[in-house]
Write a protein that holds these residues in place. Structure first.
Motif, mmCIF file in Angstrom:
data_model
loop_
_atom_site.group_PDB
_atom_site.id
_atom_site.type_symbol
_atom_site.label_atom_id
_atom_site.label_comp_id
_atom_site.label_asym_id
_atom_site.label_seq_id
_atom_site.Cartn_x
_atom_site.Cartn_y
_atom_site.Cartn_z
ATOM 1 N N LYS A 102 5.994 2.136 -5.337
ATOM 2 C CA LYS A 102 5.915 3.291 -6.253
ATOM 3 C C LYS A 102 7.282 3.661 -6.835
ATOM 4 O O LYS A 102 7.490 4.776 -7.304
ATOM 5 C CB LYS A 102 5.292 4.499 -5.560
ATOM 6 C CG LYS A 102 3.884 4.272 -5.029
ATOM 7 C CD LYS A 102 3.217 5.569 -4.649
ATOM 8 C CE LYS A 102 3.937 6.276 -3.536
ATOM 9 N NZ LYS A 102 3.264 7.524 -3.101
ATOM 10 N N TYR A 131 0.827 -1.202 0.000
ATOM 11 C CA TYR A 131 0.000 0.000 0.000
ATOM 12 C C TYR A 131 0.866 1.259 0.000
ATOM 13 O O TYR A 131 2.073 1.223 0.265
ATOM 14 C CB TYR A 131 -0.973 0.010 1.181
ATOM 15 C CG TYR A 131 -0.305 -0.010 2.537
ATOM 16 C CD1 TYR A 131 0.070 1.184 3.161
ATOM 17 C CD2 TYR A 131 -0.052 -1.206 3.194
ATOM 18 C CE1 TYR A 131 0.678 1.168 4.396
ATOM 19 C CE2 TYR A 131 0.563 -1.220 4.433
ATOM 20 C CZ TYR A 131 0.929 -0.041 5.023
ATOM 21 O OH TYR A 131 1.545 -0.054 6.248
ATOM 22 N N ASP A 132 0.216 2.363 -0.302
ATOM 23 C CA ASP A 132 0.862 3.664 -0.429
ATOM 24 C C ASP A 132 1.095 4.259 0.960
ATOM 25 O O ASP A 132 0.144 4.532 1.691
ATOM 26 C CB ASP A 132 -0.030 4.586 -1.273
ATOM 27 C CG ASP A 132 0.671 5.842 -1.726
ATOM 28 O OD1 ASP A 132 1.498 6.367 -0.955
ATOM 29 O OD2 ASP A 132 0.386 6.307 -2.846
ATOM 30 N N ALA A 145 -0.311 0.127 -3.796
ATOM 31 C CA ALA A 145 0.810 0.560 -4.632
ATOM 32 C C ALA A 145 1.631 -0.671 -4.984
ATOM 33 O O ALA A 145 1.739 -1.608 -4.193
ATOM 34 C CB ALA A 145 1.673 1.572 -3.899
#
Length: 500
Positions: free
Chosen positions: A352, A145-146, A348
């Motif tokens: 990223k 995840y982001d 993500a």
């Protein structure tokens, strides 16, 4: 061979569970390999260091969320973040991993260069400056995840005069003593926060748009604690771990095969816990069990908070936010001093990081998974994306073991490059393995790598099957090419000659 060596044989991105697990496996299985862990935060732990909301805990048992090589020794198998961080810190100290961790270093980009068979990695320091390092193999253990952004459902808080908090960015000084709190959401985070805040808050309301299937169980595993008394630590852990893996597998398959019976069993436990406070509509989701992850309620803590009158659950949609709370579509108003938006994460891929191959950007959504670990036609890179239906660490362990086997085979062969070769005319039939209705999954399908209906070009969702193949199957399966730097074979047939 290469004229100059890279800075490291293996660069691990992330010092959470996945990264620490990979480092431990390298220490055990590839002791001659140099490695470093780069971590963007100031501490290790990943998820367990980032989230600071009340009650933050595991939503699966620590005998499977723990590593295969390190017994979980705490009495509670459903553990809070401090206990999990203590477990991870013990591992990095006892296995001499801490000296390999570099904190406050955020990986911005990574470019694979075929001419020197290494990743050229750009890292941003805490002061904003950038440095570069090289590694032959890149292991992305950056989670799913982001870290910078949470999911934004588009709420317009308008005239609301209270405080709005997202669990991912919990303020250290939040005082909720005696206050009215509304937690928006019905997932694992909300189910954890509500009972944890109920002891100090005036009242905590969980506002859910739709219910979630909940599973109640003791925080302590009585069988595990009994076995630890009569058996050596490692033996007891091994037995408990396998017991829980099998129970997870049986439970998931039963939910998919006989959903009505599983619904009845789940409701029976909640009815027993709540008694006359039970409301069927509140605990009956519009989907079958395990079409989304079950929400764990350890020691009935949510239900006890509801029975005490300190917490409640309301099922409705939000019409608008007013000065003093939330107006609902059923005409009711929930008064609130604090609103907590436990509305989910934003996924993500690969932290990223701007990944490229000889300067050309890599779009993971156009690559097929290979053994749930690597990607089609992308050299010397592995990643961890845990199971949706079981504990994250189960995948982290088998992926780490597999990469170590691969590295050892590369060393034996004198190879610098390992790439899963998928011809352009592959004719693979795609499969939607993310058939979960969870919002965070559905919102992110467009960025997820591809999956075939057939192994190994997929991220499988059956640990017992994966474990057998990853541990016992040959590394050289006729699909992965092992060759030296500069051996730029064009035809897949030429590339495959190097594999065994």
């Amino acid at each position: 061979m290469l004229a100059t060596a890279p800075d490291f044989d293996v660069l691990i991105v992330g010092a959470g569970i996945s990264g620490i697990g990979m480092a431990a496996h390298l220490e055990m299985e590839c002791p001659g390999r140099s490695y470093a862990i780069v971590e963007r935060r100031e501490n290790l732990g990943g998820t367990w260091d980032l989230f600071r909301y009340p009650g933050i805990r595991s939503d699966s048992d620590m005998h499977t969320l723990g590593f295969v090589f390190e017994p979980w020794k705490h009495e509670k198998s459903i553990a809070d973040a401090p206990a999990i961080l203590d477990y991870l810190n013990t591992i990095v100290d006892e296995r001499d991993i801490r000296k390999h961790i570099r904190y406050s270093q955020k990986v911005i980009s990574a470019d694979w260069r075929s001419d020197d068979a290494r990743w050229h990695v750009t890292i941003e320091q805490a002061d904003g400056s950038q440095t570069r390092m090289t590694a032959n193999f890149l292991y992305l253990a950056s989670g799913y995840y982001d870290y910078d952004e949470a999911y934004d459902p588009g709420f317009e808080f308008g005239d609301f005069k209270g405080q709005v908090v997202h669990p991912q960015f919990w303020p250290d000084d939040l005082d909720y003593s005696g206050k009215k709190v509304v937690v928006i959401g019905s997932g694992a985070t909300a189910v954890t926060i509500v009972p944890s805040m109920a002891d100090k808050a005036g009242h905590v309301t969980m506002l859910q748009r739709t219910p979630t299937w909940m599973f109640s169980r003791p925080a302590k595993d009585a069988i595990a604690n009994f076995l630890r008394k009569i058996l050596p630590e490692k033996t007891a852990y091994k037995i408990t771990r396998w017991k829980n893996i099998k129970l997870q597998d049986i439970g998931f398959k039963r939910a998919r095969g006989k959903p009505e019976k599983v619904k009845q069993a789940l409701k029976k436990r909640i009815v027993k816990a709540l008694g006359t406070n039970y409301d069927d509509a509140t605990f009956t989701p519009p989907y079958n069990p395990w079409e989304q992850r079950l929400c764990l309620v350890p020691d009935d803590d949510l239900f006890e908070a509801m029975k005490s009158g300190k917490a409640s659950v309301v099922t409705a949609k939000i019409s608008k936010f007013s000065e003093n709370g939330i107006e609902l579509d059923n005409g009711e108003t929930l008064e609130a001093d604090i609103i907590i938006t436990a509305t989910g994460l934003k996924l993500a891929v690969g932290g990223k990081i701007a990944v490229s191959q000889d300067g050309a950007p890599v779009d993971f959504a156009e690559r097929f998974y290979y053994k749930g670990c690597m990607f089609s036609n992308l050299p010397n890179l592995a990643v961890v994306f845990g199971y949706l239906n079981a504990s994250w660490t189960l995948r982290a362990d088998i992926n780490s073991e597999y990469v170590c086997r691969l590295l050892n085979l590369m060393e034996k062969r004198g190879s610098d490059v390992a790439v899963p070769v998928l011809p352009a005319d592959h004719q693979l039939e795609e499969d939607d393995i993310f058939d979960f209705s969870s919002g965070y999954i559905q919102r992110s399908k467009h960025i997820m790598p591809k999956n075939s209906v057939t192994y190994p070009w997929r991220l499988n969702q059956e640990y017992i099957h994966d474990r057998k193949i990853m541990q016992e199957g040959p590394v050289g399966d006729g699909l992965i090419s092992l060759h030296k730097a500069g051996a730029n074979a064009v035809e897949p047939e030429q590339q495959l000659e190097a594999a065994e």
